[in-house]
Design an enzyme around this catalytic site. Structure first.
Site, PDB file in Angstrom:
ATOM      1  N   ASP A 485      45.508  63.568 -50.698  1.00  0.00           N
ATOM      2  CA  ASP A 485      44.856  64.728 -51.322  1.00  0.00           C
ATOM      3  C   ASP A 485      44.352  65.734 -50.309  1.00  0.00           C
ATOM      4  OD1 ASP A 485      44.973  64.404 -54.068  1.00  0.00           O
ATOM      5  OD2 ASP A 485      43.227  63.087 -54.138  1.00  0.00           O
TER       6      ASP A 485
HETATM    7  C1  GLC Z   1      41.816  58.829 -53.368  1.00  0.00           C
HETATM    8  C2  GLC Z   1      42.444  59.384 -54.604  1.00  0.00           C
HETATM    9  C3  GLC Z   1      43.940  59.224 -54.575  1.00  0.00           C
HETATM   10  C4  GLC Z   1      44.502  59.748 -53.286  1.00  0.00           C
HETATM   11  C5  GLC Z   1      43.810  59.171 -52.080  1.00  0.00           C
HETATM   12  C6  GLC Z   1      44.244  59.775 -50.791  1.00  0.00           C
HETATM   13  O1  GLC Z   1      41.890  57.449 -53.352  1.00  0.00           O
HETATM   14  O2  GLC Z   1      41.898  58.797 -55.758  1.00  0.00           O
HETATM   15  O3  GLC Z   1      44.536  59.871 -55.656  1.00  0.00           O
HETATM   16  O4  GLC Z   1      45.857  59.473 -53.271  1.00  0.00           O
HETATM   17  O5  GLC Z   1      42.419  59.353 -52.208  1.00  0.00           O
HETATM   18  O6  GLC Z   1      43.838  61.086 -50.620  1.00  0.00           O
HETATM   19  C1  GLC Z   2      39.881  63.407 -53.245  1.00  0.00           C
HETATM   20  C2  GLC Z   2      40.544  62.369 -52.435  1.00  0.00           C
HETATM   21  C3  GLC Z   2      39.610  61.697 -51.525  1.00  0.00           C
HETATM   22  C4  GLC Z   2      39.151  62.839 -50.681  1.00  0.00           C
HETATM   23  C5  GLC Z   2      38.251  63.657 -51.597  1.00  0.00           C
HETATM   24  C6  GLC Z   2      37.455  64.656 -50.880  1.00  0.00           C
HETATM   25  O1  GLC Z   2      39.729  63.227 -54.549  1.00  0.00           O
HETATM   26  O2  GLC Z   2      41.358  61.568 -53.148  1.00  0.00           O
HETATM   27  O3  GLC Z   2      40.137  60.671 -50.796  1.00  0.00           O
HETATM   28  O4  GLC Z   2      38.643  62.473 -49.477  1.00  0.00           O
HETATM   29  O5  GLC Z   2      39.021  64.237 -52.579  1.00  0.00           O
HETATM   30  O6  GLC Z   2      36.961  65.698 -51.622  1.00  0.00           O
END
Ligand code: GLC
Ligand code: GLC
Length: 811
Positions: A485
């Site tokens: 993300d």
């Molecule tokens: C969090 C989110 C997931 C994402 C991951 C890496 O675990 O829930 O959707 O893939 O972060 O950013």
């Molecule tokens: C998201 C991701 C998470 C990230 C976060 C920060 O939902 O999945 O891992 O660090 O956003 O805002």
């Protein structure tokens, strides 16, 4: 250092001191009424939606971190204390918290008074039961007071925490026959209220927080408790509260039990008031529940029913291996955590406030991997709910709301990995259940009636979404982000507070993801398998997978590992030519899981690079070197200080991908070694460093660049649960559902001499014994099924209800 121990027999984790490094929590409820509860009885409850139907109030990010909960105070002639330690923090003579499967018991002893409180939510009910058992172990009689205490939330947790100019005026309660009814907003548009009842005659009660606590006081010394007398207060606005006061005299050796019931009740709109036309709530339904659940026999039966439910769920797979950490995680805690992620998605934990995030499209599809074998019918429902939010373009809302099941417009779409997870989720469901009919289910787009097409068409569109969005290197465009993300390559944000994931200050058709490329290959191959069964031509999907594999080989391979992405300007990310962020874990895992590089040695080469550059004793970090400064062209990933979260933290969700990849290349020692590094039970000894619960996975462990390397955060609600479960059960132990049946292909550590397992699969029960010479790495597996040798590694599907004996010999 440990703070407790596992009781595997009773499927409990026993915490033996209250001051754990962080609150160690458990979940109550399995269907519609839920709560979190900490080892000192902190936490809160809600009905279905943690934001919109919050029963009790909780303050996040508090000091101490966990304050507010399901408290009981005891008082004798001399002093008062909390038998759950919080909130008075009186030093108890002994203390023990047992977190079990959907129940928690906290027991303690203080100056000869033993108190044990049990908390659980019975099956089929929208209420929670507390059962307090008090024993006088002194040699003289004692006169005790017990006070219960909860703080009601005014339903919408977000509004409750912010909109005081209104909310200090709306609170309303009724108290009838000793039952406290919280009815804020019932007079207008709400048809629901909360009730809080006690089994004993009351010496008094309080429903006003200020009356109970006293002005300027906190939960550690409520005025009512200090003085030994409730105020019989009725809340008018401000903070509605629920407290019962019970007096009891106990002879030496005598035990008394007190029951409490906290529940949610909803009336039909035309039967809200009693008498009709009055402002008095119709309590008939709630009163019946109170009568039922204050009875000891009902409570005992309810607890037994809950235990039977868990026995049934966990019966889906039981293993016995040479490793205790593996056994208890697979047999108990990992499966339990999978069910919790099914129920909660990412809404409610100590780290998820229950306000922000709905159900993630990608998260839910992955969570499915962990619970599909326990509750296939619910997995089916979940898939259809998720698919119904898909957009007509094949794209997906990133999240949907659990109460409405509609896509969430605030976050919108444009995370280009999202649609592909649907294919992987559906494929996992069919592999487990053999239920091909799901592919013919008519499913709408964006929940619009009339737009229905078969789920199979949805899957084809998911794949097309990628092929219609390729960048200059023939790799998939990343959009707002892919699985990571925080890799926001079209964002370019220089404004504080601007959301990284929904801001696109630059729209370029250039930024590409090698991760999505690998995921595409995996999804296209999965869809091809499904197509064969549908009498559809798989050729197009296989060709697309080949073509993508070619693009990866040409532009996604860096020489010793898979690259990560190309940015907005077409510059490579995750390459030896970068100064930071040279190698990322995600494409190594996902490309190899897609089968890329298995035939030309690149997979093995990439795995060696991971071991060399990313593996630490606490797990595999997400990338290296960490970004030392903010990089506007990369986005949120570089917003984190080095070693945390996506910026080179050990993002545990990704580690099982590498375990799977190691298993795919036949390296059982390597796969199991990674498994043990993040297995929470195996980290129990370093509880003071790890800090989170030793019975569940955490999303993140601080990476080697972090000053707190090894410290876990964000426990419970993480895709780590489902993926680790899949990695260890399907790839290391190798009991893997496939379309044609259950494959047995263990890739276990060389030191093992085998293991055994009982697996329920499509209604039949397979008892599996695996044997191997200890000290050798096995490469092949021969199967004998009910005494008959079977070729091909896949167990033929046995009739539902039958039992099958399987002997596997590894050599
Ligand atoms: C969090 C989110 C997931 C994402 C991951 C890496 O675990 O829930 O959707 O893939 O972060 O950013
Ligand atoms: C998201 C991701 C998470 C990230 C976060 C920060 O939902 O999945 O891992 O660090 O956003 O805002």
């Amino acid at each position: 250092m440990r703070f407790g121990h596992f009781d595997d027999e009773r499927r409990e984790y026993v915490i033996d001191r209250p001051d754990t490094p962080l609150p160690w929590i458990n979940y109550l409820g399995t269907e519609a009424y839920f709560g979190i509860i900490s080892n000192t009885a902190g936490g809160y409850s809600f009905y279905r939606d943690a934001r919109l139907r919050r029963l009790t109030r909780y303050r996040y990010n508090n000091a101490p971190m966990d304050l507010g909960g399901r408290y009981i105070y005891l008082r004798d002639e001399a002093e008062f204390w909390s038998p759950t330690w919080q909130p008075t923090q009186t030093e108890l003579d002994d203390y023990e918290c047992r977190h079990g499967l959907s129940y928690t018991r906290v027991a303690s002893r203080y100056r000869g008074i033993k108190a044990e409180t049990l908390y659980f939510v019975p099956l089929g009910e929208t209420l929670e039961v507390w059962r307090l058992k008090v024993t006088n172990e002194r040699d003289t009689a004692v006169s005790l007071s017990a006070f219960s205490s909860i703080e009601f939330c005014l339903w919408d947790a977000q509004d409750d925490a912010t909109n005081y100019q209104r909310n200090f005026n709306t609170g309303q309660v009724e108290v009838v026959d000793g039952v406290i009814y919280h009815k804020t907003e019932y007079r207008e548009r709400r048809d629901h209220f909360a009730y809080f009842a006690c089994s004993e005659p009351l010496a008094g009660f309080d429903t006003s927080r200020e009356a109970f606590l006293g002005p300027y006081r906190s939960w550690d010394r409520p005025l009512a408790v200090e003085r030994g007398e409730s105020g019989d207060s009725i809340a008018h606005g401000w903070q509605p509260h629920g407290s019962h006061h019970v007096k009891l005299t106990l002879e030496p050796g005598e035990t008394r039990e007190i029951g409490f019931v906290l529940g949610y009740w909803e009336n039909p709109r035309d039967a809200k008031f009693d008498p009709p036309g009055s402002q008095t709530i119709n309590k008939a339904g709630a009163q019946a529940k109170v009568a039922t659940w204050l009875a000891q026999e009902t409570v005992d039966a309810g607890l037994a029913a809950l235990a039977a439910r868990w026995e049934e769920l966990l019966g889906g797979l039981r293993v016995q291996t040479p490793d205790a950490d593996t056994d208890r995680m697979v047999n108990i805690w990992n499966a339990y955590q999978n069910m919790v992620t099914f129920n909660m998605s990412r809404s409610t934990s100590l780290y998820e406030s229950g306000i922000g995030r709905g159900m993630g499209f990608r998260d839910s599809n992955q969570d499915l991997l962990g619970f599909v074998h326990m509750i296939p019918e619910r997995a089916r429902e979940r898939i259809l709910d998720i698919a119904a939010t898909q957009l007509p373009t094949g794209g997906a809302y990133h999240q949907y709301q659990p109460l409405t099941k509609r896509g969430n417009n605030d976050i919108g779409s444009g995370f280009n990995d999202d649609p592909l997870w649907l294919i992987l989720g559906v494929s996992a469901y069919i592999k487990e259940s053999g239920d091909w009919s799901i592919l013919d289910e008519p499913v709408p787009f964006d929940n619009a009636p009339g737009s229905e097409q078969s789920l199979y068409e949805h899957l084809k569109l998911s794949l097309r979404y990628t092929t219609e969005r390729l960048g200059p290197h023939g790799l998939p465009l990343i959009g707002r982000a892919d699985w990571n993300d925080c890799l926001n390559l079209n964002c370019f944000s220089d404004t504080p507070g601007e959301p990284f994931q929904t801001t696109e200050n630059a729209t370029g058709g250039v930024a590409e993801s090698v991760f999505i490329a690998g995921q595409f290959v995996l999804a296209a191959r999965s869809l091809a398998e499904l197509a064969v069964h549908k009498d559809d031509d798989p050729a197009a999907y296989l060709t697309a997978a080949e073509k993508m594999t070619g693009s990866i080989a040409e532009h996604g391979w860096d020489g010793a590992w898979f690259r990560r992405a190309y940015d907005f300007h077409g510059n490579v990310i995750g390459s030896a030519s970068n100064d930071e962020g040279q190698i990322f874990i995600e494409p190594q895992g996902m490309c190899i899981m897609g089968g890329v590089g298995l035939d030309d040695g690149t997979a093995v080469r990439a795995l060696a690079s991971v071991r060399e550059r990313l593996a630490t004793p606490h797990g595999i970090v997400l990338q290296q070197p960490a970004f030392s400064s903010y990089r506007i062209e990369l986005g949120e990933i570089s917003s984190y200080p080095p070693g945390y979260k996506e910026n080179a933290g050990i993002f545990c969700h990704t580690n099982p991908w590498l375990m799977i990849a190691e298993a795919m290349v036949g390296n059982g020692d390597g796969a199991f070694d990674y498994y043990k590094r993040i297995n929470p039970s195996a980290r129990e000894e370093i509880g003071d460093l790890h800090r989170c619960e030793p019975y569940v996975y955490a999303q993140m462990i601080a990476g080697r660049d972090a000053p707190t390397h090894g410290e876990a955060k964000n426990s419970w609600l993480t895709g780590t649960a489902a993926w680790n479960y899949a990695a260890v059960t399907q790839w290391i132990l190798g009991i893997r559902p496939e379309l044609s049946g259950l494959r047995i292909a263990p890739v276990i550590p060389s030191s093992w001499s085998g293991f055994s397992a009982v697996r329920r699969f499509r209604g039949a029960t397979y008892t599996i014994t695996v044997q191997k010479e200890p000290g050798v790495s096995a490469t092949s597996c021969s199967l004998v099924v009910d005494g008959v040798p079977v070729d091909g590694g896949v167990l033929p599907v046995a009739p539902a209800g039958s039992s099958v004996q399987v002997e596997a010999h590894l050599s």
